[in-house]
Design a protein around this motif. Structure first.
Motif, PDB file in Angstrom:
ATOM      1  N   ASN A 102       0.823  -1.212   0.000  1.00  0.00           N
ATOM      2  CA  ASN A 102       0.000   0.000   0.000  1.00  0.00           C
ATOM      3  C   ASN A 102       0.853   1.256   0.000  1.00  0.00           C
ATOM      4  OD1 ASN A 102       0.371   1.073   2.851  1.00  0.00           O
ATOM      5  ND2 ASN A 102      -0.206  -1.060   3.223  1.00  0.00           N
ATOM      6  N   VAL A 103       0.247   2.328  -0.480  1.00  0.00           N
ATOM      7  CA  VAL A 103       0.910   3.628  -0.478  1.00  0.00           C
ATOM      8  C   VAL A 103      -0.054   4.626   0.145  1.00  0.00           C
ATOM      9  CG1 VAL A 103       2.078   5.375  -1.867  1.00  0.00           C
ATOM     10  CG2 VAL A 103       2.000   3.008  -2.687  1.00  0.00           C
ATOM     11  N   ARG A 104       0.418   5.344   1.161  1.00  0.00           N
ATOM     12  CA  ARG A 104      -0.461   6.289   1.854  1.00  0.00           C
ATOM     13  C   ARG A 104      -0.167   7.727   1.448  1.00  0.00           C
ATOM     14  NH1 ARG A 104       0.882   4.030   7.695  1.00  0.00           N
ATOM     15  NH2 ARG A 104       2.807   3.591   6.583  1.00  0.00           N
ATOM     16  N   ARG A 105      -1.097   8.596   1.738  1.00  0.00           N
ATOM     17  CA  ARG A 105      -0.861  10.025   1.541  1.00  0.00           C
ATOM     18  C   ARG A 105       0.319  10.476   2.376  1.00  0.00           C
ATOM     19  NH1 ARG A 105      -4.865  12.959  -0.664  1.00  0.00           N
ATOM     20  NH2 ARG A 105      -6.943  12.052  -0.652  1.00  0.00           N
ATOM     21  N   GLY A 106       1.059  11.450   1.863  1.00  0.00           N
ATOM     22  CA  GLY A 106       2.120  12.058   2.657  1.00  0.00           C
ATOM     23  C   GLY A 106       3.333  11.180   2.877  1.00  0.00           C
ATOM     24  N   GLU A 107       3.496  10.150   2.049  1.00  0.00           N
ATOM     25  CA  GLU A 107       4.726   9.362   2.167  1.00  0.00           C
ATOM     26  C   GLU A 107       5.258   9.001   0.791  1.00  0.00           C
ATOM     27  OE1 GLU A 107       4.453   5.500   3.954  1.00  0.00           O
ATOM     28  OE2 GLU A 107       2.827   4.839   2.666  1.00  0.00           O
ATOM     29  N   ILE A 108       6.537   8.667   0.762  1.00  0.00           N
ATOM     30  CA  ILE A 108       7.158   8.215  -0.480  1.00  0.00           C
ATOM     31  C   ILE A 108       7.563   6.761  -0.271  1.00  0.00           C
ATOM     32  CG2 ILE A 108       9.019   8.551  -2.135  1.00  0.00           C
ATOM     33  CD1 ILE A 108       9.208  11.456  -1.212  1.00  0.00           C
ATOM     34  N   VAL A 109       6.924   5.901  -1.014  1.00  0.00           N
ATOM     35  CA  VAL A 109       7.216   4.474  -0.896  1.00  0.00           C
ATOM     36  C   VAL A 109       8.091   4.060  -2.066  1.00  0.00           C
ATOM     37  CG1 VAL A 109       6.198   2.172  -0.937  1.00  0.00           C
ATOM     38  CG2 VAL A 109       5.075   4.012   0.333  1.00  0.00           C
ATOM     39  N   GLY A 110       9.181   3.384  -1.768  1.00  0.00           N
ATOM     40  CA  GLY A 110      10.080   2.916  -2.818  1.00  0.00           C
ATOM     41  C   GLY A 110       9.700   1.510  -3.262  1.00  0.00           C
ATOM     42  N   LEU A 111       9.940   1.243  -4.540  1.00  0.00           N
ATOM     43  CA  LEU A 111       9.764  -0.106  -5.051  1.00  0.00           C
ATOM     44  C   LEU A 111      11.061  -0.461  -5.761  1.00  0.00           C
ATOM     45  CD1 LEU A 111       7.826  -2.450  -5.291  1.00  0.00           C
ATOM     46  CD2 LEU A 111       6.709  -1.307  -7.197  1.00  0.00           C
ATOM     47  N   ALA A 112      11.808  -1.408  -5.160  1.00  0.00           N
ATOM     48  CA  ALA A 112      13.144  -1.720  -5.670  1.00  0.00           C
ATOM     49  C   ALA A 112      13.209  -3.170  -6.118  1.00  0.00           C
ATOM     50  CB  ALA A 112      14.182  -1.467  -4.583  1.00  0.00           C
ATOM     51  N   GLY A 113      14.251  -3.492  -6.855  1.00  0.00           N
ATOM     52  CA  GLY A 113      14.447  -4.859  -7.317  1.00  0.00           C
ATOM     53  C   GLY A 113      15.231  -4.856  -8.610  1.00  0.00           C
ATOM     54  N   LEU A 114      15.700  -6.042  -9.015  1.00  0.00           N
ATOM     55  CA  LEU A 114      16.515  -6.142 -10.219  1.00  0.00           C
ATOM     56  C   LEU A 114      15.676  -5.921 -11.473  1.00  0.00           C
ATOM     57  CD1 LEU A 114      18.549  -9.355  -9.348  1.00  0.00           C
ATOM     58  CD2 LEU A 114      19.224  -6.964  -9.022  1.00  0.00           C
ATOM     59  N   VAL A 115      16.354  -5.719 -12.573  1.00  0.00           N
ATOM     60  CA  VAL A 115      15.672  -5.641 -13.858  1.00  0.00           C
ATOM     61  C   VAL A 115      14.859  -6.913 -14.069  1.00  0.00           C
ATOM     62  CG1 VAL A 115      16.054  -5.713 -16.354  1.00  0.00           C
ATOM     63  CG2 VAL A 115      17.390  -4.168 -14.926  1.00  0.00           C
ATOM     64  N   GLY A 116      13.602  -6.761 -14.449  1.00  0.00           N
ATOM     65  CA  GLY A 116      12.776  -7.928 -14.742  1.00  0.00           C
ATOM     66  C   GLY A 116      12.117  -8.548 -13.512  1.00  0.00           C
TER      67      GLY A 116
ATOM     68  N   ALA B 122       0.356  11.029  -2.357  1.00  0.00           N
ATOM     69  CA  ALA B 122       0.980   9.731  -2.133  1.00  0.00           C
ATOM     70  C   ALA B 122       1.945   9.493  -3.286  1.00  0.00           C
ATOM     71  CB  ALA B 122      -0.085   8.642  -2.113  1.00  0.00           C
ATOM     72  N   ILE B 123       3.136   8.965  -2.961  1.00  0.00           N
ATOM     73  CA  ILE B 123       4.125   8.787  -4.019  1.00  0.00           C
ATOM     74  C   ILE B 123       4.737   7.396  -3.986  1.00  0.00           C
ATOM     75  CG2 ILE B 123       6.401   9.548  -4.836  1.00  0.00           C
ATOM     76  CD1 ILE B 123       5.352  12.384  -3.785  1.00  0.00           C
ATOM     77  N   LEU B 124       4.727   6.771  -5.159  1.00  0.00           N
ATOM     78  CA  LEU B 124       5.400   5.492  -5.312  1.00  0.00           C
ATOM     79  C   LEU B 124       6.584   5.734  -6.237  1.00  0.00           C
ATOM     80  CD1 LEU B 124       5.434   2.417  -4.791  1.00  0.00           C
ATOM     81  CD2 LEU B 124       4.009   2.141  -6.826  1.00  0.00           C
ATOM     82  N   LEU B 125       7.779   5.430  -5.734  1.00  0.00           N
ATOM     83  CA  LEU B 125       8.999   5.664  -6.501  1.00  0.00           C
ATOM     84  C   LEU B 125       9.600   4.320  -6.907  1.00  0.00           C
ATOM     85  CD1 LEU B 125      11.277   7.644  -7.445  1.00  0.00           C
ATOM     86  CD2 LEU B 125      12.297   7.316  -5.198  1.00  0.00           C
ATOM     87  N   ILE B 126       9.533   4.041  -8.207  1.00  0.00           N
ATOM     88  CA  ILE B 126      10.120   2.809  -8.721  1.00  0.00           C
ATOM     89  C   ILE B 126      11.479   3.186  -9.271  1.00  0.00           C
ATOM     90  CG2 ILE B 126       9.849   0.923 -10.374  1.00  0.00           C
ATOM     91  CD1 ILE B 126       6.847   1.642 -10.450  1.00  0.00           C
ATOM     92  N   SER B 127      12.544   2.554  -8.760  1.00  0.00           N
ATOM     93  CA  SER B 127      13.856   3.014  -9.200  1.00  0.00           C
ATOM     94  C   SER B 127      14.921   1.935  -9.130  1.00  0.00           C
ATOM     95  CB  SER B 127      14.292   4.198  -8.342  1.00  0.00           C
ATOM     96  OG  SER B 127      15.549   4.652  -8.752  1.00  0.00           O
ATOM     97  N   SER B 128      15.839   1.977 -10.097  1.00  0.00           N
ATOM     98  CA  SER B 128      17.011   1.101 -10.078  1.00  0.00           C
ATOM     99  C   SER B 128      18.185   1.836  -9.459  1.00  0.00           C
ATOM    100  CB  SER B 128      17.437   0.704 -11.489  1.00  0.00           C
ATOM    101  OG  SER B 128      16.357   0.521 -12.321  1.00  0.00           O
ATOM    102  N   ASP B 129      17.972   3.107  -9.130  1.00  0.00           N
ATOM    103  CA  ASP B 129      19.038   3.917  -8.577  1.00  0.00           C
ATOM    104  C   ASP B 129      18.969   3.812  -7.059  1.00  0.00           C
ATOM    105  OD1 ASP B 129      20.919   6.280  -9.574  1.00  0.00           O
ATOM    106  OD2 ASP B 129      20.055   6.870  -7.661  1.00  0.00           O
TER     107      ASP B 129
END
Ligand SMILES: Nc1ncnc2c1ncn2[C@@H]1O[C@H](COP(=O)(O)OP(=O)(O)OP(=O)(O)O)[C@@H](O)[C@H]1O
Ligand SMILES: [Mg+2]
Length: 512
Positions: free
Chosen positions: A288-302, A462-469
């Motif tokens: 889940n992603v809530r208001r007022g937070e930045i949730v990261g989504l990490a993992g390898l390519v694929g 609410a922010i979901l940040l998907i990143s390889s960095d």
């Protein structure tokens, strides 16, 4: 003038340069992209080109790779003056480039793409099975998880990047040019590429390497040439302090790349329950992603991290589980409806799905907002409001040059990324999903984008940040989900978020 930095320790010290560029000038209509730039490349070195978006880095390497003719200046290759007639000509001299924008044919397979245009070299005489074997061999050497017979159109951006890189390694190399090769790669693939670079360095290959990432400069750079506004600034060694590099690049001091963020998590905006996608890229993911937070989504390519967001946004079909947005079930709704509810997904592939390359910046920014009252009241008024807002957004993200009527295709890579981000700002958004938001973006702009994400978060989005960095994940988020092979491997928060913990979970799934 180039300074005389010595690359001690190289077995090729004293050898003449592979390449020497003198007073290279290149003009585009209305833009002096390169103004009498000097550059040289020694055998066995990684020479980094460093500079802000639009500084002229890609223009230089296009010239070295034979894709672009300079208006003035001279080029020497192994001590002899040359005039590169084409990419093909450059390649016949062993000069091979991996460009920022890909040149793959989507309908062909990986192996067909690998050997496309190589007819004149020895590979061209190989029969089909030899071709297949060679392709498999190159991929294996690079450690890239690709099947030679896969069609390129079904590959992700990162996988396509791997094919581009593999292409450069198919023939004998003297000069290898890499324009932000790791932009879409994660840690593991990047390490593999670096190992390979070390290998070819040892054979005396010279590497021209463009990156905006400081850690990469430290890791593999030998010398760094800094460009600013199409001009040569300095050549320094890789020991040069980070703030000094940034100062050379921008002419000013940027003290902090990552802003301080106050998280005030509120109610859940996005709830994902046991989500499984039809194509098998995601299985049983809950988050889940809530208001007022930045949730990261990490993992390898694929690993399926993009696909989770794409399924929630209606871009790929869901076969199990459900998604709720703002408390209402939204499983399987199309993107248009998700947009109207306040869910905005910023994709990683600006060319493929983010931007209309032949349209102006203004048109691109206004596009998602067309149905909104502010923009759709008709005729002159509408056009006026549109221009004013677009200009304000473009200025805020520091678009260079600040010309909103210019076609997106004529901007440098990092500036195209800014246009993509600006698109999200023309409507009321409750949840932003940023999928690799800083790919190809320079340090100054990166800082601007992070501040911008912070402001959105602090104003309650609410922010979901998907990143390889990884640094981006570590510094910007208050919670992180790590995925591994389509499933959730971990949820980390606060102090638990560290480089080791994130990386460790990238490789192992949670016990069922
Ligand atoms: N096809 C083109 N037509 C007109 N101007 C162009 C074209 N390609 C590049 N330019 C301009 O030339 C200048 C240098 O661009 P270049 O792509 O070399 O920058 P860069 O250093 O590679 O930037 P980035 O880090 O964003 O990739 C920029 O001002 C850019 O707008
Ligand atoms: Mg570029």
């Amino acid at each position: 003038m180039n300074s005389d930095v010595q690359d001690s320790g190289s077995p090729f010290v004293g050898d003449p340069p592979l390449l020497k560029l003198e007073r290279i000038t290149k003009r585009y209509p209305g833009v002096l992209a390169l103004d009498q730039v000097d550059f040289d490349l020694r055998p066995g070195e990684v020479h980094v080109l460093f500079g802000e978006n639009g500084a002229g880095k890609s223009t230089i390497i296009s010239i070295i790779a034979g894709a672009l003719r300079p208006d003035a200046g001279r080029i020497e290759f192994r001590g002899r003056q040359i005039a590169l007639a084409s990419v093909h000509h450059a390649r016949s001299l062993g000069i091979s480039a991996v460009f920022q924008e890909f040149s793959l044919v989507p309908q062909l397979t990986v192996e067909q793409n690998l050997f496309l245009g190589a007819e004149e070299t020895s590979w061209g005489r190989l029969n089909k099975s030899a071709l297949h074997e060679n392709a498999a061999e190159i991929l294996k050497r690079l450690g890239f998880p690709l099947r030679p017979t896969q069609r390129v159109e079904y590959l992700s951006r990162a996988e396509q990047q791997m094919v581009e890189i593999a292409k450069a390694f198919r023939s004998d190399l003297s000069v290898l040019i890499l324009d932000e090769p790791t932009a879409s790669l994660t840690h593991r693939e990047t390490e593999q590429l670096f190992a390979l670079i070390e290998q070819v360095k040892a054979q005396g290959v010279g590497i021209v390497y463009i990156t905006h990432r400081m850690s990469e400069i430290r890791h593999i750079g030998d010398r760094i040439t800094v460009l600013r506004d199409g001009r040569y600034v300095a050549t320094v060694d890789s020991e040069t302090a980070e703030d000094e590099l940034v100062r050379l690049m921008t002419g000013r001091v940027i003290d902090q790349i990552f802003p301080h963020i106050s998280y005030r998590p509120g109610e859940a905006m996005l709830e994902v329950e046991n989500l499984t996608t039809e194509d098998g890229t995601v299985t049983g993911v809950s988050m889940n992603v809530r208001r007022g937070e930045i949730v990261g989504l990490a993992g390898l390519v694929g690993c399926g991290k993009s696909e989770v967001a794409r399924a929630c946004f209606g871009l790929i079909p869901v076969s199990g589980g459900r998604t709720l947005f703002n408390g209402e079930e939204t499983t399987g709704l199309p993107p248009r409806q998700m947009l109207d509810r306040g869910f905005f997904y910023v994709p990683p592939d600006r060319r493929g799905e983010g931007l209309l390359m032949m349209r102006s910046v203004r048109e691109n920014i206004a596009l998602p907002a067309l149905s909104l009252p502010d923009f759709s009241r008709g005729s002159v008024l509408r056009r006026h409001a549109e221009s004013a807002r677009t200009a304000a957004l473009a200025e805020r993200l520091n678009l260079q040059p600040l010309r909103v009527e210019r076609e997106v295709d004529h901007f440098s890579g990092g500036n195209q990324q800014k246009v993509l981000l600006a698109k999200s700002l023309t409507r009321d958004v409750e949840l932003f999903v940023f999928d690799e938001p800083t790919v190809g973006v320079d340090v100054g702009t990166r800082a601007a984008i992070y501040e911008f994400i912070r402001d959105l978060c602090e104003s309650g989005a609410a922010i979901l940040l998907i990143s390889s960095d990884l640094p981006e994940i570590l510094h910007l988020t208050n919670r992180v989900y790590v995925m591994c092979r389509g499933s959730l491997a971990a949820e980390l928060s606060g102090e638990e978020i560290s480089q080791e913990s994130v990386l460790r979970h990238c490789f192992e799934r949670k016990a069922a």
